[in-house]
Scaffold this motif. Sequence first.
Motif, PDB file in Angstrom:
ATOM      1  N   MET A  36     -60.709 -47.286  53.551  1.00 54.71           N
ATOM      2  CA  MET A  36     -60.905 -45.951  53.018  1.00 54.71           C
ATOM      3  C   MET A  36     -62.377 -45.579  53.200  1.00 54.71           C
ATOM      4  N   THR A  37     -62.617 -44.384  53.684  1.00 51.94           N
ATOM      5  CA  THR A  37     -63.981 -43.925  53.922  1.00 51.94           C
ATOM      6  C   THR A  37     -64.630 -43.504  52.606  1.00 51.94           C
ATOM      7  N   ASP A  38     -65.944 -43.348  52.658  1.00 50.77           N
ATOM      8  CA  ASP A  38     -66.658 -42.857  51.473  1.00 50.77           C
ATOM      9  C   ASP A  38     -66.123 -41.495  51.059  1.00 50.77           C
ATOM     10  N   ARG A  39     -65.815 -40.679  52.057  1.00 52.95           N
ATOM     11  CA  ARG A  39     -65.282 -39.345  51.779  1.00 52.95           C
ATOM     12  C   ARG A  39     -63.955 -39.454  51.046  1.00 52.95           C
ATOM     13  N   ASP A  40     -63.056 -40.309  51.526  1.00 50.71           N
ATOM     14  CA  ASP A  40     -61.755 -40.480  50.885  1.00 50.71           C
ATOM     15  C   ASP A  40     -61.911 -40.993  49.452  1.00 50.71           C
ATOM     16  N   THR A  41     -62.803 -41.945  49.279  1.00 52.20           N
ATOM     17  CA  THR A  41     -63.056 -42.495  47.945  1.00 52.20           C
ATOM     18  C   THR A  41     -63.586 -41.411  47.018  1.00 52.20           C
ATOM     19  N   TYR A  42     -64.507 -40.623  47.501  1.00 48.42           N
ATOM     20  CA  TYR A  42     -65.101 -39.537  46.726  1.00 48.42           C
ATOM     21  C   TYR A  42     -64.023 -38.537  46.309  1.00 48.42           C
ATOM     22  N   ILE A  43     -63.196 -38.157  47.246  1.00 46.93           N
ATOM     23  CA  ILE A  43     -62.132 -37.193  46.961  1.00 46.93           C
ATOM     24  C   ILE A  43     -61.139 -37.773  45.962  1.00 46.93           C
ATOM     25  N   GLU A  44     -60.787 -39.042  46.103  1.00 48.67           N
ATOM     26  CA  GLU A  44     -59.844 -39.668  45.172  1.00 48.67           C
ATOM     27  C   GLU A  44     -60.421 -39.739  43.763  1.00 48.67           C
ATOM     28  N   LYS A  45     -61.697 -40.063  43.636  1.00 40.93           N
ATOM     29  CA  LYS A  45     -62.333 -40.099  42.320  1.00 40.93           C
ATOM     30  C   LYS A  45     -62.322 -38.709  41.685  1.00 40.93           C
ATOM     31  N   THR A  46     -62.614 -37.694  42.480  1.00 40.26           N
ATOM     32  CA  THR A  46     -62.625 -36.326  41.975  1.00 40.26           C
ATOM     33  C   THR A  46     -61.219 -35.913  41.550  1.00 40.26           C
ATOM     34  N   LYS A  47     -60.234 -36.259  42.350  1.00 37.69           N
ATOM     35  CA  LYS A  47     -58.836 -35.950  42.018  1.00 37.69           C
ATOM     36  C   LYS A  47     -58.429 -36.647  40.725  1.00 37.69           C
ATOM     37  N   ALA A  48     -58.837 -37.892  40.545  1.00 33.95           N
ATOM     38  CA  ALA A  48     -58.523 -38.622  39.320  1.00 33.95           C
ATOM     39  C   ALA A  48     -59.131 -37.938  38.099  1.00 33.95           C
ATOM     40  N   LYS A  49     -60.346 -37.429  38.240  1.00 34.65           N
ATOM     41  CA  LYS A  49     -60.994 -36.726  37.129  1.00 34.65           C
ATOM     42  C   LYS A  49     -60.242 -35.442  36.811  1.00 34.65           C
ATOM     43  N   LEU A  50     -59.803 -34.723  37.839  1.00 30.91           N
ATOM     44  CA  LEU A  50     -59.013 -33.505  37.605  1.00 30.91           C
ATOM     45  C   LEU A  50     -57.702 -33.840  36.896  1.00 30.91           C
ATOM     46  N   ASP A  51     -57.080 -34.945  37.269  1.00 34.75           N
ATOM     47  CA  ASP A  51     -55.849 -35.372  36.596  1.00 34.75           C
ATOM     48  C   ASP A  51     -56.116 -35.664  35.123  1.00 34.75           C
ATOM     49  N   GLN A  52     -57.262 -36.281  34.845  1.00 41.20           N
ATOM     50  CA  GLN A  52     -57.648 -36.559  33.465  1.00 41.20           C
ATOM     51  C   GLN A  52     -57.844 -35.251  32.698  1.00 41.20           C
ATOM     52  N   TRP A  53     -58.504 -34.285  33.337  1.00 38.41           N
ATOM     53  CA  TRP A  53     -58.706 -32.988  32.690  1.00 38.41           C
ATOM     54  C   TRP A  53     -57.374 -32.304  32.408  1.00 38.41           C
ATOM     55  N   ASN A  54     -56.446 -32.394  33.339  1.00 41.75           N
ATOM     56  CA  ASN A  54     -55.128 -31.799  33.112  1.00 41.75           C
ATOM     57  C   ASN A  54     -54.459 -32.419  31.890  1.00 41.75           C
ATOM     58  N   ALA A  55     -54.580 -33.729  31.724  1.00 43.89           N
ATOM     59  CA  ALA A  55     -54.009 -34.405  30.561  1.00 43.89           C
ATOM     60  C   ALA A  55     -54.684 -33.933  29.273  1.00 43.89           C
ATOM     61  N   GLU A  56     -55.992 -33.756  29.303  1.00 46.34           N
ATOM     62  CA  GLU A  56     -56.717 -33.263  28.120  1.00 46.34           C
ATOM     63  C   GLU A  56     -56.286 -31.841  27.781  1.00 46.34           C
ATOM     64  N   ILE A  57     -56.133 -31.011  28.789  1.00 46.86           N
ATOM     65  CA  ILE A  57     -55.683 -29.630  28.562  1.00 46.86           C
ATOM     66  C   ILE A  57     -54.298 -29.637  27.927  1.00 46.86           C
ATOM     67  N   ASP A  58     -53.408 -30.477  28.432  1.00 46.16           N
ATOM     68  CA  ASP A  58     -52.057 -30.568  27.864  1.00 46.16           C
ATOM     69  C   ASP A  58     -52.095 -31.020  26.408  1.00 46.16           C
ATOM     70  N   ARG A  59     -52.980 -31.978  26.101  1.00 46.80           N
ATOM     71  CA  ARG A  59     -53.097 -32.491  24.738  1.00 46.80           C
ATOM     72  C   ARG A  59     -53.585 -31.387  23.795  1.00 46.80           C
ATOM     73  N   ILE A  60     -54.582 -30.639  24.225  1.00 49.11           N
ATOM     74  CA  ILE A  60     -55.113 -29.561  23.389  1.00 49.11           C
ATOM     75  C   ILE A  60     -54.096 -28.426  23.275  1.00 49.11           C
ATOM     76  N   LYS A  61     -53.376 -28.177  24.334  1.00 49.41           N
ATOM     77  CA  LYS A  61     -52.338 -27.137  24.282  1.00 49.41           C
ATOM     78  C   LYS A  61     -51.295 -27.491  23.229  1.00 49.41           C
ATOM     79  N   ALA A  62     -50.931 -28.762  23.150  1.00 46.51           N
ATOM     80  CA  ALA A  62     -49.968 -29.190  22.133  1.00 46.51           C
ATOM     81  C   ALA A  62     -50.526 -28.951  20.731  1.00 46.51           C
TER      82      ALA A  62
END
Length: 95
Positions: free
Chosen positions: A1-27
Amino acid sequence: MTDRDTYIEKTKAKLDQWNAEIDRIKARAEEAQADAKIEYEKQLEEMRQQRDEAQSQLDEMRQASDRAWDDMKSGFDKAWSEIQSAFDQALARYR
């Protein structure tokens, strides 16, 4: 995996975490009284805007050529830092 791919995956993981937080607060918002619910909705909208902005930037990074990615990365890092700070501030109100 390239540095670019790793960077994008880390960013995607953070967005997934934010989505979970938004869902929790929405509840929580759905259980809140009317006045509190308005404030929850206001903060949720702010968090969604930050998340959407980050997602848009991530999409641009994914589509960039390798050469353009190198140029975009520093700008994305700065923007990401600002977006993350704003999101974390909004989230801190509910922890």
